[in-house]
Design a protein around this motif. Structure first.
Motif, PDB file in Angstrom:
ATOM      1  N   CYS A  23      20.042  15.638 -55.524  1.00 18.58           N
ATOM      2  CA  CYS A  23      19.168  16.849 -55.709  1.00 18.58           C
ATOM      3  C   CYS A  23      18.974  17.503 -54.456  1.00 18.58           C
ATOM      4  CB  CYS A  23      18.091  16.999 -56.569  1.00 18.58           C
ATOM      5  SG  CYS A  23      17.052  15.629 -56.135  1.00 18.58           S
ATOM      6  N   THR A  24      18.617  18.605 -54.254  1.00 16.54           N
ATOM      7  CA  THR A  24      18.124  19.241 -52.872  1.00 16.54           C
ATOM      8  C   THR A  24      17.090  20.010 -52.914  1.00 16.54           C
ATOM      9  OG1 THR A  24      19.456  21.403 -53.171  1.00 16.54           O
ATOM     10  CG2 THR A  24      20.531  19.426 -52.107  1.00 16.54           C
ATOM     11  N   GLY A  25      16.329  20.670 -51.775  1.00 12.68           N
ATOM     12  CA  GLY A  25      15.239  21.439 -51.841  1.00 12.68           C
ATOM     13  C   GLY A  25      13.986  20.956 -52.208  1.00 12.68           C
ATOM     14  N   SER A  26      13.391  21.932 -53.000  1.00 13.17           N
ATOM     15  CA  SER A  26      12.100  21.571 -53.207  1.00 13.17           C
ATOM     16  C   SER A  26      12.032  20.521 -54.427  1.00 13.17           C
ATOM     17  CB  SER A  26      11.326  22.864 -53.772  1.00 13.17           C
ATOM     18  OG  SER A  26      11.958  23.228 -54.883  1.00 13.17           O
ATOM     19  N   VAL A  27      13.088  20.296 -55.196  1.00 10.54           N
ATOM     20  CA  VAL A  27      12.991  19.379 -56.279  1.00 10.54           C
ATOM     21  C   VAL A  27      13.202  17.938 -55.592  1.00 10.54           C
ATOM     22  CG1 VAL A  27      14.489  18.383 -58.166  1.00 10.54           C
ATOM     23  CG2 VAL A  27      14.075  20.721 -57.866  1.00 10.54           C
ATOM     24  N   ARG A  28      13.903  18.034 -54.622  1.00 10.20           N
ATOM     25  CA  ARG A  28      14.156  16.664 -53.718  1.00 10.20           C
ATOM     26  C   ARG A  28      12.834  16.028 -53.108  1.00 10.20           C
ATOM     27  NH1 ARG A  28      18.113  13.208 -52.093  1.00 10.20           N
ATOM     28  NH2 ARG A  28      17.694  12.319 -50.030  1.00 10.20           N
ATOM     29  N   ARG A  29      12.264  17.029 -52.422  1.00 11.82           N
ATOM     30  CA  ARG A  29      11.178  16.844 -51.769  1.00 11.82           C
ATOM     31  C   ARG A  29       9.993  16.454 -52.723  1.00 11.82           C
ATOM     32  NH1 ARG A  29      11.502  21.338 -48.842  1.00 11.82           N
ATOM     33  NH2 ARG A  29      10.412  22.637 -50.421  1.00 11.82           N
ATOM     34  N   ARG A  30       9.802  17.023 -53.856  1.00 13.14           N
ATOM     35  CA  ARG A  30       8.729  16.552 -54.674  1.00 13.14           C
ATOM     36  C   ARG A  30       9.150  15.063 -55.318  1.00 13.14           C
ATOM     37  NH1 ARG A  30       4.085  15.977 -56.498  1.00 13.14           N
ATOM     38  NH2 ARG A  30       3.610  15.884 -58.581  1.00 13.14           N
ATOM     39  N   ASP A  33       8.084  12.754 -52.615  1.00 18.85           N
ATOM     40  CA  ASP A  33       6.740  12.593 -52.673  1.00 18.85           C
ATOM     41  C   ASP A  33       6.055  11.852 -53.759  1.00 18.85           C
ATOM     42  OD1 ASP A  33       6.521  14.417 -50.400  1.00 18.85           O
ATOM     43  OD2 ASP A  33       5.653  16.166 -51.573  1.00 18.85           O
TER      44      ASP A  33
END
Length: 70
Positions: A23-30, A33
């Protein structure tokens, strides 16, 4: 030999090891986290009746948010 399965197919109460995330972007970042990083362990502990939502134990901590797995 590694048995690689998708997180959505990991049986309830069966511990799995995160090998990679696609996955990429904000989904990956979340997800990062929340502690979903390579080589960490995750255990699905609860399915919703619709089977679309799951709760997980990530690295020994219960994830109180429910994750939608598609």
């Amino acid at each position: 030999m590694n048995n690689i399965i998708l997180l959505k197919n990991l049986p309830i109460m069966k511990k799995g090891k995160i090998e990679s995330m696609e996955c990429t972007g904000s989904v990956r970042r979340r997800l990062l986290d929340l502690g979903l990083v390579n080589n960490s362990y995750i255990t699905p502990i609860l399915n919703s009746p619709s089977k679309g939502l799951r709760a997980f134990d990530i690295r020994g901590k219960f994830l109180s948010k429910i994750i939608y797995i598609h």
